[in-house]
Design a protein around this motif. Structure first.
Motif, PDB file in Angstrom:
ATOM      1  N   TYR A  74       0.855  -1.184   0.000  1.00 38.15           N
ATOM      2  CA  TYR A  74       0.000   0.000   0.000  1.00 38.15           C
ATOM      3  C   TYR A  74       0.887   1.229   0.000  1.00 38.15           C
ATOM      4  O   TYR A  74       2.090   1.148   0.238  1.00 38.15           O
ATOM      5  CB  TYR A  74      -0.914   0.007   1.239  1.00 38.15           C
ATOM      6  N   TYR A  82      -2.725   3.841  -3.155  1.00 39.09           N
ATOM      7  CA  TYR A  82      -2.791   2.595  -3.913  1.00 39.09           C
ATOM      8  C   TYR A  82      -2.650   1.427  -2.956  1.00 39.09           C
ATOM      9  O   TYR A  82      -2.165   1.565  -1.834  1.00 39.09           O
ATOM     10  CB  TYR A  82      -1.722   2.551  -5.011  1.00 39.09           C
ATOM     11  N   GLY A  84      -2.585  -3.282  -3.027  1.00 41.26           N
ATOM     12  CA  GLY A  84      -2.624  -4.510  -3.806  1.00 41.26           C
ATOM     13  C   GLY A  84      -1.852  -5.614  -3.115  1.00 41.26           C
ATOM     14  O   GLY A  84      -1.495  -5.509  -1.940  1.00 41.26           O
ATOM     15  N   PHE A  95       4.234  -7.380  -8.210  1.00 41.54           N
ATOM     16  CA  PHE A  95       2.987  -6.794  -7.754  1.00 41.54           C
ATOM     17  C   PHE A  95       1.813  -7.319  -8.559  1.00 41.54           C
ATOM     18  O   PHE A  95       1.923  -7.497  -9.772  1.00 41.54           O
ATOM     19  CB  PHE A  95       3.029  -5.265  -7.894  1.00 41.54           C
ATOM     20  N   PHE A  98      -2.939  -3.033  -8.988  1.00 40.49           N
ATOM     21  CA  PHE A  98      -3.140  -2.032  -7.951  1.00 40.49           C
ATOM     22  C   PHE A  98      -4.574  -1.516  -7.982  1.00 40.49           C
ATOM     23  O   PHE A  98      -5.133  -1.282  -9.052  1.00 40.49           O
ATOM     24  CB  PHE A  98      -2.208  -0.825  -8.140  1.00 40.49           C
ATOM     25  N   LEU A 117       3.888   4.352 -10.536  1.00 37.08           N
ATOM     26  CA  LEU A 117       3.241   3.046 -10.436  1.00 37.08           C
ATOM     27  C   LEU A 117       3.768   2.080 -11.499  1.00 37.08           C
ATOM     28  O   LEU A 117       3.946   0.891 -11.232  1.00 37.08           O
ATOM     29  CB  LEU A 117       1.721   3.195 -10.545  1.00 37.08           C
ATOM     30  N   LYS A 121       5.806  -1.601 -10.948  1.00 39.12           N
ATOM     31  CA  LYS A 121       5.439  -2.846 -11.638  1.00 39.12           C
ATOM     32  C   LYS A 121       6.609  -3.428 -12.432  1.00 39.12           C
ATOM     33  O   LYS A 121       6.717  -4.631 -12.569  1.00 39.12           O
ATOM     34  CB  LYS A 121       4.275  -2.598 -12.598  1.00 39.12           C
TER      35      LYS A 121
END
Length: 156
Positions: A74, A82, A84, A95, A98, A117, A121
């Motif tokens: 988070y 965000y 996940g 990951f 999200f 983000l 990833k």
């Protein structure tokens, strides 16, 4: 053709219900490689658990963060929060998708948030050294974070 299909389904069903290894259904490579590296990755996950880190890399909102709790990740990505799932695998953080809150910002802030983000990833390696967490993307871009507790004591 029906007989071959039924035979194949029967073999798969029987293999799934027993401890017998069917050679063409099991891979010894993945079993041996995961057993030797699992303790190292599990240790990193234990070290990250319950910790939150604030970004120190220039060019990002200074409140941008990443935190870990169990299998969950988070944080704050510049405008939105965000969250996940994540795993440690092959020396990197993997990951899941999200989830994001739906706040809006300027075009520059929104672009910066999406880049952040995306870099999370696309990380190809992760290192944790004391209070510093470093993620390096496939493109070689470093995201450097400091433990939020260490950052708060430095500013006092």
């Amino acid at each position: 053709m029906k007989k071959i299909l039924i035979l194949g389904i029967t073999v798969v069903a029987l293999a799934a219900c027993t401890d017998v290894k069917v050679p063409f259904l099991s891979s010894t490579k993945t079993e041996s490689s995961s057993s030797t590296s699992a303790p190292v990755f599990a240790n990193l996950k234990e070290q990250l658990n319950g910790r939150e880190f604030i970004i120190v890399t220039d060019g990002y909102n200074k409140k941008t963060s990443i935190g870990f709790q169990g299998d969950r990740v988070y944080g704050f990505s510049g405008i939105n929060r965000y969250f996940g799932d994540y795993q440690v695998s092959g020396g990197k953080l993997v990951f899941g998708e999200f989830g994001l809150t739906r706040m809006a910002g300027s075009e520059k802030e929104m672009t910066q948030e999406l880049q952040f983000l995306d870099l999370l990833k696309k990380n190809k390696s992760v290192t944790l050294s004391g209070n510093t967490l470093t993620l390096i993307s496939n493109e070689g871009i470093e995201l450097i974070f400091k433990d939020s507790k260490a950052v708060s004591t430095e500013t006092k």
